[in-house]
Design an enzyme around this catalytic site. Structure first.
Site, PDB file in Angstrom:
ATOM      1  N   THR A   1       0.672  -1.330  -0.070  1.00 43.60           N
ATOM      2  CA  THR A   1       0.152   0.163  -0.324  1.00 43.60           C
ATOM      3  C   THR A   1       0.906   1.018  -0.057  1.00 43.60           C
ATOM      4  O   THR A   1       2.152   1.252   0.343  1.00 43.60           O
ATOM      5  CB  THR A   1      -0.793  -0.549   1.582  1.00 43.60           C
TER       6      THR A   1
ATOM      7  N   GLY B   1      -1.417  -3.436   4.980  1.00 44.61           N
ATOM      8  CA  GLY B   1      -2.160  -4.899   5.752  1.00 44.61           C
ATOM      9  C   GLY B   1      -2.727  -4.787   7.077  1.00 44.61           C
ATOM     10  O   GLY B   1      -3.048  -3.694   7.162  1.00 44.61           O
TER      11      GLY B   1
END
Length: 530
Positions: free
Chosen positions: A350, A433
């Protein structure tokens, strides 16, 4: 105060504006956008678009996006949920018929309709200042002319060579010469450059309708996917009301479910029941944080889902009664054994971006393709990496997060924002995550409970409970005597497979009119301002 004899970095400080990202090119882009007259929203989107090119394993336009925005320094925080839904034709029976008990990663079933471009275009239209083409221009230039591979980018890329080799387009674009590019090599993505040019010129419709959408749909259909052009054309994110909790006199804002931000607030609520004292990395403090996380994540995996499809008990999750009950279960003499069973999806890739501009518009922005390189499936003509966010669904009958048609999965990516006394105080976020909810609570506690500066808090060694009883992953920098004491209490430690998470944050000093920022040393990025 930082110990200058330790090989760490100082916080960044500036007067006018600041950006913190996990890649230097993205941070520099954000500053250039603001120097050219753009605001924090322009800068955040531009930085994210650049990272979709230069950090292709971490994020992409084929993923999802969430954002928190505090306009003009106020505490009136706006939240946007840019997570995509499953195809309308996809049901749990599709998996039952194939004997599947989980969603396969490199399969069309893992690909929900990407929500990022919808989020970018909507947020820019409502809150941006520069023309959208100007915002995407730096990313287009990197994709077309090339970018140098950074060290962490190379490391993560090299770990996914087998995945990328399994898809013809992924192998052609991302394994030039049959391997991951090395540090300092130049890589280009001409197909993605063309796609970004279309989006820059035509806006949202260039992604969700026409040739780009046709490319994604036809490729997914060729693999057995149930995606349709209508699924893409009807995709929409939404503005949502943030969920909040008060912690040590500050208000912490998160996006509501289907994201897990509410679990970060639950952890903070549990931590607020304990006095913060002594060493922030002491056995007692880590014991409390580990147990608070295990308890909160058990609640997460039992209850969190798409609120449009399931009844998510938001008030109960944020209630004093639940925090009191869970805090009372923590026994500093020994690790808890009797926890509800919970399985935690493992994913780590991410990008998170913090930006504050001259007018003190503050943006907390996060964009993800879930696992590194997502599903590993790449649309052949548009060059779009398709995420695997569908793996966050459960296939268990009766579970609120069970996969179903036009449904959003439990989402791990969570931007955060802190306010106090009617003003925005700090956009912040943590990548990694399922670590993210713990990471939010850990960072906020270290700053607000222990008075650490942002970089000190981010640099601290990290631990993370796993889904296996009292098992805990720990970075190698955790003190050996601390680990031994926690093992005596019943925890079992193993080395973390990867550095745990990543973070960025910017804090506003209203009294002095200055900004302080920090960026994750576990990544390639930096915080800079002017």
């Amino acid at each position: 105060m930082r110990n200058f004899e330790k090989p760490t970095r100082s916080v960044a400080v500036s007067r006018h504006a600041m950006a913190a990202t996990s890649h230097p090119s993205a941070t520099l882009t954000a500053l250039q956008i603001m120097e050219a007259g753009g605001n924090a929203m322009d800068a955040a989107i531009a930085a994210c678009a650049v990272q979709c090119v230069v950090e292709p394993g971490s994020t992409g336009i084929g993923g999802d996006c969430f954002a928190l925005y505090a306009p003009n320094g106020s505490d009136k925080v706006i939240a946007y949920n840019g997570s995509g839904r499953t195809p309308a034709a996809l049901t749990a029976d599709w998996f039952n018929q194939r004997g599947l008990t989980e969603v396969p990663r490199q399969s069309p079933a893992a690909v929900t309709i990407p929500g990022a471009i919808d989020a970018w275009t909507r947020l820019h239209a409502d809150h941006g200042h520069l023309p959208f083409a100007d915002v995407l221009a730096p990313a287009i230039q990197f994709a077309e002319e090339g970018y140098a591979i950074a060290p962490r980018v190379h490391r993560d890329w090299a770990l996914e060579q087998e995945l990328l080799a399994a898809d013809a387009t992924a192998a052609r674009i991302f394994l030039p010469g049959g391997r991951a590019p090395k540090i300092g090599e130049v890589h280009r993505q001409p197909e993605l450059a063309d796609t970004l040019k279309r989006i820059a010129a035509e806006g949202r419709g260039a992604f969700y309708e026409g040739p780009v959408a046709e490319d994604m749909v036809s490729y997914l259909n060729s693999l057995g996917g149930l995606h349709t052009m209508e699924d893409f054309a009807s995709a929409r994110g939404e503005y949502v009301t943030p969920v909040t909790t008060d912690f040590r006199g500050y208000t912490i804002h998160e996006c509501p479910p289907n994201g897990q931000g509410i679990i970060a607030l639950l952890i903070l609520n549990i931590l607020s029941r304990f006095e913060a004292k002594g060493d922030p990395q002491s056995p007692d403090r880590l014991h409390i944080e580990i147990e608070a996380t295990r308890l909160a994540y058990a609640a997460r995996d039992a209850w969190l889902a798409d609120p449009d499809k399931s009844d998510v008990p938001v008030d109960e999750l944020l209630s004093d009664a639940l925090a009191d009950r869970l805090a009372a279960m923590i026994d500093l003499r020994q690790a808890l054994v009797d926890l509800p069973s919970f399985d935690m999806p493992r994913h780590r890739d991410t990008v998170y971006i913090s930006v504050v501009d001259r007018d003190r518009n503050a943006v907390s922005f996060i964009n993800s393709i879930f696992d590194s390189f997502g599903s590993g499936l790449v649309a052949p003509r548009s060059g779009i990496i398709l995420h695997n966010r569908g793996q966050s669904f459960s296939l268990k009958p009766g579970h609120p997060n069970r996969i179903g048609p036009s449904k959003r999965p439990l989402h791990t990516i969570i931007p955060g924002m802190v306010t106090r006394n009617g003003r925005v105080e700090m956009p912040f976020g943590v990548m990694g995550g399922y670590y993210q909810a713990l990471g939010h609570a850990h960072a906020i506690s270290k700053v607000l409970d222990y008075g650490m500066d942002l970089q000190e808090a981010i640099d601290l060694p990290r631990v993370m409970p796993t889904s296996h009883g009292t098992a805990v992953e720990a970075e190698h920098t955790i003190d050996g005597s601390t680990k031994a004491e926690l093992e005596r209490r019943g925890f079992t430690f193993s080395p973390a497979e990867d550095p745990l998470g990543g973070a960025q944050a910017i804090r506003i000093d209203w009294e002095n009119g200055t900004l302080t920022g920090a960026s994750e040393a576990r990544k390639d990025g930096i915080a800079l301002g002017f």
